[in-house]
Design a protein around this motif. Structure first.
Motif, PDB file in Angstrom:
ATOM      1  N   LEU A  75     -49.469  33.932   4.123  1.00 44.63           N
ATOM      2  CA  LEU A  75     -49.527  35.178   4.877  1.00 44.63           C
ATOM      3  C   LEU A  75     -50.542  35.093   6.017  1.00 44.63           C
ATOM      4  O   LEU A  75     -50.460  35.850   6.989  1.00 44.63           O
ATOM      5  CB  LEU A  75     -49.909  36.321   3.922  1.00 44.63           C
ATOM      6  CG  LEU A  75     -49.350  37.700   4.193  1.00 44.63           C
ATOM      7  CD1 LEU A  75     -47.863  37.675   4.449  1.00 44.63           C
ATOM      8  CD2 LEU A  75     -49.673  38.625   3.037  1.00 44.63           C
ATOM      9  N   LEU A 106     -38.571  31.455   8.589  1.00 45.77           N
ATOM     10  CA  LEU A 106     -39.882  31.528   7.943  1.00 45.77           C
ATOM     11  C   LEU A 106     -39.736  32.001   6.508  1.00 45.77           C
ATOM     12  O   LEU A 106     -39.048  32.981   6.233  1.00 45.77           O
ATOM     13  CB  LEU A 106     -40.793  32.509   8.680  1.00 45.77           C
ATOM     14  CG  LEU A 106     -41.415  32.061   9.987  1.00 45.77           C
ATOM     15  CD1 LEU A 106     -42.447  33.089  10.443  1.00 45.77           C
ATOM     16  CD2 LEU A 106     -42.068  30.691   9.853  1.00 45.77           C
ATOM     17  N   LEU A 144     -42.073  33.494   4.000  1.00 43.69           N
ATOM     18  CA  LEU A 144     -43.411  34.080   4.054  1.00 43.69           C
ATOM     19  C   LEU A 144     -43.924  34.311   2.633  1.00 43.69           C
ATOM     20  O   LEU A 144     -43.416  35.163   1.896  1.00 43.69           O
ATOM     21  CB  LEU A 144     -43.326  35.401   4.824  1.00 43.69           C
ATOM     22  CG  LEU A 144     -44.622  36.010   5.313  1.00 43.69           C
ATOM     23  CD1 LEU A 144     -45.345  35.050   6.253  1.00 43.69           C
ATOM     24  CD2 LEU A 144     -44.351  37.338   6.013  1.00 43.69           C
ATOM     25  N   LEU A 153     -47.958  28.495  13.822  1.00 49.27           N
ATOM     26  CA  LEU A 153     -47.575  29.079  15.109  1.00 49.27           C
ATOM     27  C   LEU A 153     -48.734  29.140  16.088  1.00 49.27           C
ATOM     28  O   LEU A 153     -49.123  30.215  16.559  1.00 49.27           O
ATOM     29  CB  LEU A 153     -46.957  30.464  14.885  1.00 49.27           C
ATOM     30  CG  LEU A 153     -45.606  30.425  14.156  1.00 49.27           C
ATOM     31  CD1 LEU A 153     -45.120  31.834  13.837  1.00 49.27           C
ATOM     32  CD2 LEU A 153     -44.560  29.683  14.980  1.00 49.27           C
ATOM     33  N   MET A 181     -38.426  35.923  20.439  1.00 50.25           N
ATOM     34  CA  MET A 181     -37.861  35.766  19.102  1.00 50.25           C
ATOM     35  C   MET A 181     -37.276  37.086  18.612  1.00 50.25           C
ATOM     36  O   MET A 181     -37.818  38.155  18.876  1.00 50.25           O
ATOM     37  CB  MET A 181     -38.944  35.292  18.142  1.00 50.25           C
ATOM     38  CG  MET A 181     -39.593  33.988  18.588  1.00 50.25           C
ATOM     39  SD  MET A 181     -41.047  33.558  17.611  1.00 50.25           S
ATOM     40  CE  MET A 181     -40.248  32.975  16.124  1.00 50.25           C
ATOM     41  N   PRO A 220     -35.574  38.785  14.897  1.00 55.11           N
ATOM     42  CA  PRO A 220     -35.165  38.550  13.507  1.00 55.11           C
ATOM     43  C   PRO A 220     -33.671  38.814  13.354  1.00 55.11           C
ATOM     44  O   PRO A 220     -33.179  39.854  13.764  1.00 55.11           O
ATOM     45  CB  PRO A 220     -35.995  39.561  12.704  1.00 55.11           C
ATOM     46  CG  PRO A 220     -36.398  40.612  13.673  1.00 55.11           C
ATOM     47  CD  PRO A 220     -36.383  40.000  15.047  1.00 55.11           C
ATOM     48  N   VAL A 222     -32.981  38.990   7.054  1.00 54.57           N
ATOM     49  CA  VAL A 222     -34.145  39.051   6.170  1.00 54.57           C
ATOM     50  C   VAL A 222     -33.645  39.078   4.729  1.00 54.57           C
ATOM     51  O   VAL A 222     -32.760  39.867   4.399  1.00 54.57           O
ATOM     52  CB  VAL A 222     -35.001  40.304   6.440  1.00 54.57           C
ATOM     53  CG1 VAL A 222     -36.175  40.379   5.464  1.00 54.57           C
ATOM     54  CG2 VAL A 222     -35.514  40.322   7.879  1.00 54.57           C
ATOM     55  N   ALA A 226     -35.241  39.382   0.909  1.00 55.54           N
ATOM     56  CA  ALA A 226     -36.482  39.667   0.191  1.00 55.54           C
ATOM     57  C   ALA A 226     -36.310  39.328  -1.279  1.00 55.54           C
ATOM     58  O   ALA A 226     -35.408  39.836  -1.934  1.00 55.54           O
ATOM     59  CB  ALA A 226     -36.849  41.135   0.341  1.00 55.54           C
ATOM     60  N   THR A 238     -40.595  36.537   1.338  1.00 55.02           N
ATOM     61  CA  THR A 238     -39.754  37.198   2.327  1.00 55.02           C
ATOM     62  C   THR A 238     -39.245  36.126   3.283  1.00 55.02           C
ATOM     63  O   THR A 238     -40.040  35.452   3.951  1.00 55.02           O
ATOM     64  CB  THR A 238     -40.543  38.278   3.083  1.00 55.02           C
ATOM     65  OG1 THR A 238     -41.196  39.119   2.126  1.00 55.02           O
ATOM     66  CG2 THR A 238     -39.607  39.123   3.946  1.00 55.02           C
ATOM     67  N   ILE A 262     -37.313  35.233   6.520  1.00 47.19           N
ATOM     68  CA  ILE A 262     -36.907  35.840   7.784  1.00 47.19           C
ATOM     69  C   ILE A 262     -36.380  34.750   8.712  1.00 47.19           C
ATOM     70  O   ILE A 262     -37.064  33.758   8.967  1.00 47.19           O
ATOM     71  CB  ILE A 262     -38.088  36.558   8.477  1.00 47.19           C
ATOM     72  CG1 ILE A 262     -38.847  37.438   7.480  1.00 47.19           C
ATOM     73  CG2 ILE A 262     -37.581  37.386   9.655  1.00 47.19           C
ATOM     74  CD1 ILE A 262     -40.069  38.132   8.071  1.00 47.19           C
ATOM     75  N   TYR A 293     -35.458  33.923  12.432  1.00 43.14           N
ATOM     76  CA  TYR A 293     -35.642  34.345  13.814  1.00 43.14           C
ATOM     77  C   TYR A 293     -34.774  33.485  14.724  1.00 43.14           C
ATOM     78  O   TYR A 293     -34.790  32.254  14.622  1.00 43.14           O
ATOM     79  CB  TYR A 293     -37.089  34.179  14.260  1.00 43.14           C
ATOM     80  CG  TYR A 293     -38.032  35.130  13.568  1.00 43.14           C
ATOM     81  CD1 TYR A 293     -38.173  36.439  13.998  1.00 43.14           C
ATOM     82  CD2 TYR A 293     -38.787  34.717  12.472  1.00 43.14           C
ATOM     83  CE1 TYR A 293     -39.042  37.321  13.356  1.00 43.14           C
ATOM     84  CE2 TYR A 293     -39.642  35.586  11.824  1.00 43.14           C
ATOM     85  CZ  TYR A 293     -39.767  36.890  12.278  1.00 43.14           C
ATOM     86  OH  TYR A 293     -40.610  37.743  11.634  1.00 43.14           O
ATOM     87  N   PRO A 308     -42.254  40.131  16.048  1.00 50.48           N
ATOM     88  CA  PRO A 308     -41.924  38.738  16.406  1.00 50.48           C
ATOM     89  C   PRO A 308     -42.409  38.344  17.791  1.00 50.48           C
ATOM     90  O   PRO A 308     -41.628  37.996  18.671  1.00 50.48           O
ATOM     91  CB  PRO A 308     -40.401  38.705  16.320  1.00 50.48           C
ATOM     92  CG  PRO A 308     -39.981  40.082  16.683  1.00 50.48           C
ATOM     93  CD  PRO A 308     -41.056  40.994  16.150  1.00 50.48           C
ATOM     94  N   VAL A 323     -39.296  45.749   1.365  1.00 53.61           N
ATOM     95  CA  VAL A 323     -39.108  45.150   2.688  1.00 53.61           C
ATOM     96  C   VAL A 323     -38.077  45.984   3.438  1.00 53.61           C
ATOM     97  O   VAL A 323     -37.001  46.277   2.901  1.00 53.61           O
ATOM     98  CB  VAL A 323     -38.616  43.693   2.584  1.00 53.61           C
ATOM     99  CG1 VAL A 323     -38.362  43.112   3.975  1.00 53.61           C
ATOM    100  CG2 VAL A 323     -39.615  42.825   1.823  1.00 53.61           C
TER     101      VAL A 323
END
Lengths: 214, 214
Positions: free
Chosen positions: A12, A171, A173, A185, A193, A195, A198, A200, A205, A207, A209, B175, B198
């Motif tokens: 995170l 990603l 996360l 990053l 970018m 998303p 997603v 979960a 999480t 995601i 992009y 993002p 989420v």
């Protein structure tokens, strides 16, 4: 059409590996924590001969990653391929055993030439000494209509984002704080970018992009 | 039961504000980009008398935030309250005009005593000079069964996480890559966090993490 994609698990606080990477500790201190979510999924457990556990949303994500489905070529940095620096020790054939999880040509960025190393299961390691653009060109030729996966590590991913070559960053996360290590990053410029999906799970999480091509 | 919660918008590289904060630039250079998602939501546009736009998942999140519903007290750092350092200029009453969006007692952490400042709409600013624990105690008393919101900035949020006082962190993951600024999740120790919900919009991923109380 072939896309250039990349999957990265990050803490995170933005680290994809811990500090002080070494042969004993290829992901750096505590770096394995970033990947632990995968080791409790059913696809991984099955691959290790372990009994099934209750399904989570991580299972499908891990299954996709492990099968490398839809991926026709992989590019990775030398540090992801192995811990050896300088000239090659030709007995080193990657971290992944005789049957690496890529099932496709893998182009390893390096300053040191080496003949291709064919492995089981469709993986062959090619060693590219003339840079990122050349690796991408070779990977495109090998992948055809399939995707090209940028494997890592962080500095390789950063080069591809910075050059505007990455189409999708996936990603994963992970809700842990590493506090130190390799940031994913940084030095990537200011990519546009969005998303696009997603997923979960109870812990991670995921995601995806898309990145506007530059 | 009253929880201690915190909402923070962060860039994908982990910054909640840009570098070089100042009176002209309270969120630092480029820091406003982290909050732009809110300014295109309908609750915000309505508050500014602007016509409605097509609804997204960000609308409900922004509406909750702006109403401060369920929140009985707020704690913020002095830098979030204003750009003035040292002793108070008593004409300064926050960034938010006569009717701040808190509608509850707000406890401002500071080294400089000042009498409470009542505002319209139920907000009163109280100035706490004896530290985080005291602010939390006063906020608990004021909030009753309602939640206590840690407003920010980053260093205040970090103090509460590090001390094990934060029950829920709501990240609004934007993002964009800022490349520099104030990192949210550094110096926070190693809290045990679990994503509990989420919400994905076309631009922002809103993740609520519960934090195990220490």
């Amino acid at each position: 059409m072939s896309r250039v994609i990349c999957d990265q698990s990050v803490s995170l606080d933005g680290f994809s590996a811990g500090p002080n990477q070494s042969l004993e500790n290829p992901l750096g201190e505590n770096g394995l924590r970033v990947h632990e979510w995968m080791f409790v999924t059913n696809p991984w457990r099955m691959s290790q001969g372990l009994p099934a556990v209750p399904e989570t949303a991580d299972d499908a994500v891990a299954g996709d990653l492990m099968s490398n489905a839809g991926v026709g070529a992989v590019i990775m940095g030398r540090n992801m391929f192995g811990p050896i620096r300088g000239g090659w020790d030709r007995s080193w054939k990657g971290w992944w055993g005789d049957d690496p999880p890529y099932h496709a040509p893998v182009f390893v960025l390096t300053h040191h030439p080496r003949d291709p190393v064919p492995m089981q299961g469709g993986t062959t390691f090619y060693f590219v000494t003339d840079g990122v653009e050349s690796a991408l060109e070779q990977a495109r030729e090998a992948a055809g209509d399939k995707d090209i996966r940028i494997g890592g590590g962080a500095s390789t991913v950063q080069q591809f984002i910075r050059a505007g070559h990455l189409d999708e960053l996936h990603l994963h996360l992970v809700p842990i704080i590493l506090g130190a290590g390799q940031r994913l990053l940084e030095n990537v410029g200011d990519p546009k970018m969005t998303p696009v999906s997603v997923i979960a799970s109870p812990t991670v999480t995921h995601i995806r992009y898309s990145i506007e091509r530059q």
